[in-house]
Every structure is written in C-alpha cells, then in structure tokens.
Design a protein around this motif. Structure first.
Motif, mmCIF file in Angstrom:
data_model
loop_
_atom_site.group_PDB
_atom_site.id
_atom_site.type_symbol
_atom_site.label_atom_id
_atom_site.label_comp_id
_atom_site.label_asym_id
_atom_site.label_seq_id
_atom_site.Cartn_x
_atom_site.Cartn_y
_atom_site.Cartn_z
ATOM 1 N N LEU A 27 17.367 32.942 50.066
ATOM 2 C CA LEU A 27 16.647 32.313 51.175
ATOM 3 C C LEU A 27 17.060 32.940 52.507
ATOM 4 O O LEU A 27 16.224 33.202 53.373
ATOM 5 C CB LEU A 27 16.907 30.807 51.201
ATOM 6 N N VAL A 28 18.375 33.190 52.663
ATOM 7 C CA VAL A 28 18.861 33.778 53.903
ATOM 8 C C VAL A 28 18.225 35.159 54.104
ATOM 9 O O VAL A 28 17.765 35.496 55.194
ATOM 10 C CB VAL A 28 20.408 33.858 53.890
ATOM 11 N N ASN A 29 18.171 35.941 53.010
ATOM 12 C CA ASN A 29 17.545 37.271 53.108
ATOM 13 C C ASN A 29 16.064 37.188 53.417
ATOM 14 O O ASN A 29 15.563 37.876 54.302
ATOM 15 C CB ASN A 29 17.724 38.042 51.791
ATOM 16 N N ASP A 30 15.363 36.329 52.668
ATOM 17 C CA ASP A 30 13.905 36.261 52.821
ATOM 18 C C ASP A 30 13.505 35.739 54.193
ATOM 19 O O ASP A 30 12.534 36.200 54.782
ATOM 20 C CB ASP A 30 13.289 35.336 51.757
ATOM 21 N N LEU A 31 14.241 34.737 54.681
ATOM 22 C CA LEU A 31 13.832 34.076 55.918
ATOM 23 C C LEU A 31 14.492 34.697 57.147
ATOM 24 O O LEU A 31 14.165 34.336 58.270
ATOM 25 C CB LEU A 31 14.172 32.580 55.861
ATOM 26 N N GLY A 32 15.422 35.614 56.936
ATOM 27 C CA GLY A 32 16.115 36.223 58.065
ATOM 28 C C GLY A 32 16.912 35.228 58.888
ATOM 29 O O GLY A 32 17.032 35.340 60.100
ATOM 30 N N LEU A 33 17.486 34.227 58.188
ATOM 31 C CA LEU A 33 18.253 33.181 58.864
ATOM 32 C C LEU A 33 19.594 33.696 59.366
ATOM 33 O O LEU A 33 20.191 34.554 58.750
ATOM 34 C CB LEU A 33 18.625 32.086 57.862
ATOM 35 N N ALA A 34 20.058 33.126 60.446
ATOM 36 C CA ALA A 34 21.465 33.282 60.794
ATOM 37 C C ALA A 34 22.178 32.047 60.274
ATOM 38 O O ALA A 34 21.610 30.956 60.269
ATOM 39 C CB ALA A 34 21.634 33.393 62.303
ATOM 40 N N ALA A 35 23.410 32.221 59.816
ATOM 41 C CA ALA A 35 24.124 31.077 59.272
ATOM 42 C C ALA A 35 25.610 31.185 59.552
ATOM 43 O O ALA A 35 26.154 32.281 59.655
ATOM 44 C CB ALA A 35 23.886 30.963 57.760
ATOM 45 N N ILE A 36 26.227 30.028 59.725
ATOM 46 C CA ILE A 36 27.681 29.949 59.814
ATOM 47 C C ILE A 36 28.135 29.095 58.647
ATOM 48 O O ILE A 36 27.727 27.937 58.525
ATOM 49 C CB ILE A 36 28.138 29.338 61.155
ATOM 50 N N VAL A 37 28.909 29.690 57.748
ATOM 51 C CA VAL A 37 29.305 29.012 56.527
ATOM 52 C C VAL A 37 30.814 28.797 56.548
ATOM 53 O O VAL A 37 31.579 29.756 56.609
ATOM 54 C CB VAL A 37 28.940 29.857 55.285
ATOM 55 N N VAL A 38 31.214 27.539 56.527
ATOM 56 C CA VAL A 38 32.632 27.215 56.420
ATOM 57 C C VAL A 38 32.971 27.073 54.950
ATOM 58 O O VAL A 38 32.274 26.372 54.215
ATOM 59 C CB VAL A 38 32.940 25.902 57.166
ATOM 60 N N THR A 39 33.983 27.776 54.500
ATOM 61 C CA THR A 39 34.350 27.686 53.092
ATOM 62 C C THR A 39 35.816 28.021 52.929
ATOM 63 O O THR A 39 36.391 28.728 53.749
ATOM 64 C CB THR A 39 33.486 28.643 52.235
ATOM 65 N N HIS A 40 36.445 27.486 51.871
ATOM 66 C CA HIS A 40 37.792 27.966 51.582
ATOM 67 C C HIS A 40 37.742 28.921 50.405
ATOM 68 O O HIS A 40 38.756 29.435 49.958
ATOM 69 C CB HIS A 40 38.743 26.798 51.307
#
Lengths: 235, 258
Positions: free
Chosen positions: B197-210
């Motif tokens: 989805l991120v690739n297709d929609l060209g979204l910017a995202a901030i992902v918090v993860t450990h």
C-alpha cells in the motif's frame, strides 16, 4: 562521457563497542576508477575487504574517509557524504548491486522481486513483468516458480532471482558480489553471457569472483585489494 | 530532488516533570518516504510519535507540515478545528491495539465509511462501495462488511484499522507498533500489505517499532532512540549492517537468527 565511478582514498574500519571498543581496520587508501564498458574484478584472499568495498560503493557501509564519485542527473555526486535520500535515488538510477544472498520478502512472487527495480523507475507493470520473465527464462528458472515467493527456493534458484533483479535495469554501474557462487556450469555460462552484454552496452562492472573460470572469462583487469590493506596506525 | 519535504521536525522535546520523554529530536520527511523509529521500551519512541502527530504538546520544538496547497504550516500554531480536520483527512494513525483506533461496536463498513463522511461524502451507495473496495484491499471478505470488529481476529482488526486510515487518501500515516500483538504469520501478511500500500499510494509514514525486521522491511531510513534521544539516524540498511553506536550494535547483535 564522464568516468562512471571514481573511488578516491577511501578508508574503512569497524569499531566493535561490544568487544571493549576494539578497532578493526579493513581497508585504506582505496583508489581506482571504472570506465564504461569494462569489468574490473576485486582480487585477493577472503577477509581482505573485497565485499566491504562493494558495500561502501553501494552506500550500505559508511565510509570513514575519501570519496566515491558517480554521475547522477548530470552532476558529480559523492556517495560517501550523500544523505540517505540521495543514496536511494543513486541506487535507483545509477548503481545496481547483486548481493551474495537474496533477501526475501514474504509473499512477494519471484517475478515481482525481479520486476521491482523497473517499477521504481516508473516503468509500467506489464512491461516490467515481461522483461522479468524473459530474464528468468534466460537464467533457466522453471516457469512454475515464477509466481512463488523465493523464500523456499534452493540456493541456486534464489541466486538466479537475485541476478535477474540486478541485471534487469540499465544502471551505468553494476556491482557483483560472487554472483556465480552457487550456480552450476550451465547457469554460470548464462551469467558470463549477461555480463558480456552489459559490457557491450557500456555498463561499468565491478565484481568479486572466486570462481577463476568465470573471472578469466569476464575480467578486463584485476584490482588487487591487498594493496589497500589497512594497518592499525595507517587508517 | 526538486520536490519539497512533507514534514519538518525541529528540536522536539517533551518533559514529564523532571523526566525526559524525548529530547531535541529533529528530522525531515519527504513524500513517499518511510521512517522507522526503533529503540527499547521507554526510549521515547511513542512520546515522539504523539508529539509529532499533535496528540500531545511538546515542551519545546516545532513541527511543520506541508499542506495540500503547498504552504508549510507550524502545527502547534494551527487552530484546534483545523488540526483535527487534518488528522481526519490528510493523516492516518494506526495504533498498536486496533481497539484504540476502531469503533468496536459499529460495523466494519461503518468504521471505514465514517472517515469518508468526515470529509463530506454523503452518498450511502458510494460510501458502501468504497468501503467494500477497501475491505478487499486489506483482504477482508466482502461478506464481513456488516460485522462488528469485536467479531474479528486480531489480524483482521489490524487490517480493518489500516483500511479505515487509508480510505481518505492520507499523505502521512503514523504507525505505533502496527504488528505488535500479532503472531508471525499474521505479521508477515500485514507487513506485506502495508509495504504494498505504501508503494502503490506513495504514502509517507513514520513507523514506531521495536522489531528491527519490521524496520528493515518497511522503512527507507531509521532513527535509533535511547533514553529519549536519537543516537543514530540514517539509511535503514546502513544503520542495520554497519551500526556505529554501542547501543545500536547491541540491538543489532541481539536479533535471533532463524
């Protein structure tokens, strides 16, 4: 035409903080240039820093000192000091890389793994898939595997997916880290052919080949990495 | 390189009394870029995410956002109504626990449709059709559209939460441990979905993860946080393959190989 890749006085060491901060020098004063249409091979025994050099040229390892110059959008860029965004566009457009092992992503089909670099350059999906299938066919990957994720493939099959992914674009610089290590003779010959056609179209290639037959067939010259050996006080 | 940054974070600091939540964090994010924020529990990741997404006021610092009209606006100088409109339309926020991001007692279709109504869509048939399309994109069967998320599994709830967030075509999505409570096969499916989805929609995202594997799979660049501060920031594969800071080296060397 500008020189596609210039490496100037590059040095690298690792600091192992978990082992009392000991410093491991890897290479220093790495200096060479690649011309369009040539295949240079990094030579020297295991552990001397050949892969580290390739990884620095791809931006995967940081560079302690020196410059890695490539031409991007008509200007000269120093990859060693470029910000992450610029490194990513250089990887998309300028420097391709075939790693030793394929890093698989769950649920992505082999054909899409191969087509992905073309999609990121804005090429239409049907065209990208068509070219991916052609390359996989050329590399003798059975057609029934194309739609499967490569995680369960054999080492040789994964490596062919990896090679196809690296060779599908027309990057001016292509880095190869032992692309033929897990291939049989017939497929090694295919890779030699692929490298030759890249040379013919003006790609500058830099590779590591432990297989001397392949090396003798593709190498225009050997860059002896042992002359870049770093010492504790030099780097 | 001519395009402009989407988000510009400058010197964001959040104190809880004497304790530091996060200190002096600055970075820029461009359209289509995914940033991973990693670090152990209590390192300030979620505090930072809450400050940037204006769910919490930082003690000091600025967060500027490029509006659709091209102007750069300081989020903390915006009116409350304008900021909430932005959060409902141009942004998404995917919580670790889907129950925090979904309305558990209305149907799946209504959960997705609600965000569309917030941007002014009033045509029932069209809303339902869009909701159905989105359930399909996140791999939820069409015949579950009238069920409440209470009746969904954890993985389905998380996918529904993602559909609810993406239906308005946001330009920036915040994700707080999006795969946190899920078992690994469900995680893989969700990650693949988010990645696509991120690739297709060209979204910017901030992902918090450990989870460093999640960071490697999804993000272009990553920040490593420790004790509220960013100790290392760079290209994701470079930080993971050639970590410089002692703590980052410890994190990377602690990953179990399978």
């Amino acid at each position: 035409m500008p020189t596609p890749l210039v490496v100037s006085e590059v040095a690298k060491s690792f600091t192992m903080h978990l082992r009392d901060g000991i410093r491991l020098p890897v290479v220093s004063n790495v200096t060479f240039a690649l011309s369009a249409g040539e295949c240079a091979v990094l030579g020297g025994p295991s552990g001397i820093g050949k892969s580290s050099i390739l990884k620095m040229l791809y931006g995967n390892y940081s560079v302690d000192a020196g410059q890695v110059l490539v031409t991007h959008d008509g200007r000269t860029v120093d990859l060693a000091s470029a910000d992450p965004r610029e490194v990513l566009t250089i990887r998309r457009d300028v420097i391709g890389y075939v790693s030793q092992f394929l890093r698989t992503v769950p649920r992505v089909a082999a054909v899409d793994v191969v087509a992905e670099p073309l999609l990121s350059q804005g090429i239409e999906q049907s065209e990208a898939r068509r070219r991916a299938e052609k390359l996989l066919d050329q590399l003798n990957l059975p057609e029934k595997l194309w739609s499967l994720p490569p995680a369960t493939f054999s080492g040789g099959e994964q490596q062919r997916v990896n090679i196809a992914r690296g060779f599908i674009t027309s990057h001016p610089v292509l880095l190869l880290d032992e692309p033929t290590a897990s291939l049989d003779a017939a497929n090694r010959a295919v890779v030699v052919e692929l490298i030759r056609s890249k040379k013919a179209t003006g790609t500058a290639l830099l590779g590591i080949f432990h297989d001397s037959d392949v090396r003798d067939e593709v190498a225009d010259r050997i860059i002896d990495v042992s002359t870049f050996r770093a010492t504790l006080d030099a780097a | 390189m001519s395009e402009q940054s989407l988000l510009c974070v400058g010197g964001v600091t959040k104190c809880y009394g004497d304790r530091i939540g996060c200190r002096d964090v600055s970075f820029e994010l461009w359209p289509g870029e995914v940033l991973a924020v990693v670090g152990e529990s209590g390192s300030g990741k979620t505090t930072l995410l809450n400050c940037i997404s204006t769910r919490m006021m930082p003690t000091t610092g600025t967060v500027e956002y490029r509006m659709r009209d091209g102007s750069m606006r300081n989020l903390f100088e915006m009116g409350e109504a304008e900021r909430r409109f932005l959060m409902r339309t141009d942004w998404g926020f995917v919580h670790q626990d889907p129950a925090d991001g979904l309305r558990m007692t209305v149907s799946a279709g209504a959960n997705v449709g609600e965000r569309l109504m917030a941007v002014g869509d009033r045509h029932y048939g069209r809303i339902r059709q869009t909701a159905t399309d989105w359930l399909g994109r996140v791999e939820i069967d069409e015949d579950r559209i009238d069920d409440q998320p209470r009746a969904f599994s954890g993985g389905m709830r998380q996918r529904l939460q993602i559909a609810r967030n993406l239906v308005t075509g946001p330009r920036l999505v915040f994700m707080d441990e999006p795969t946190g409570g899920l078992d690994v096969s469900v995680q893989a499916r969700l990650l693949d979905l988010v990645r696509g989805l991120v690739n297709d929609l060209g979204l910017a995202a901030i992902v918090v993860t450990h989870d460093l594997a999640v960071a490697r799979l999804l993000s272009h660049h990553m920040m490593v946080m420790k004790d509220g501060q960013v100790i290392e920031h760079g290209l994701t594969d470079r930080v993971l393959d050639d970590p410089h800071e002692p703590y980052t080296q410890l994190l990377v060397s602690s990953i179990l190989q399978v």
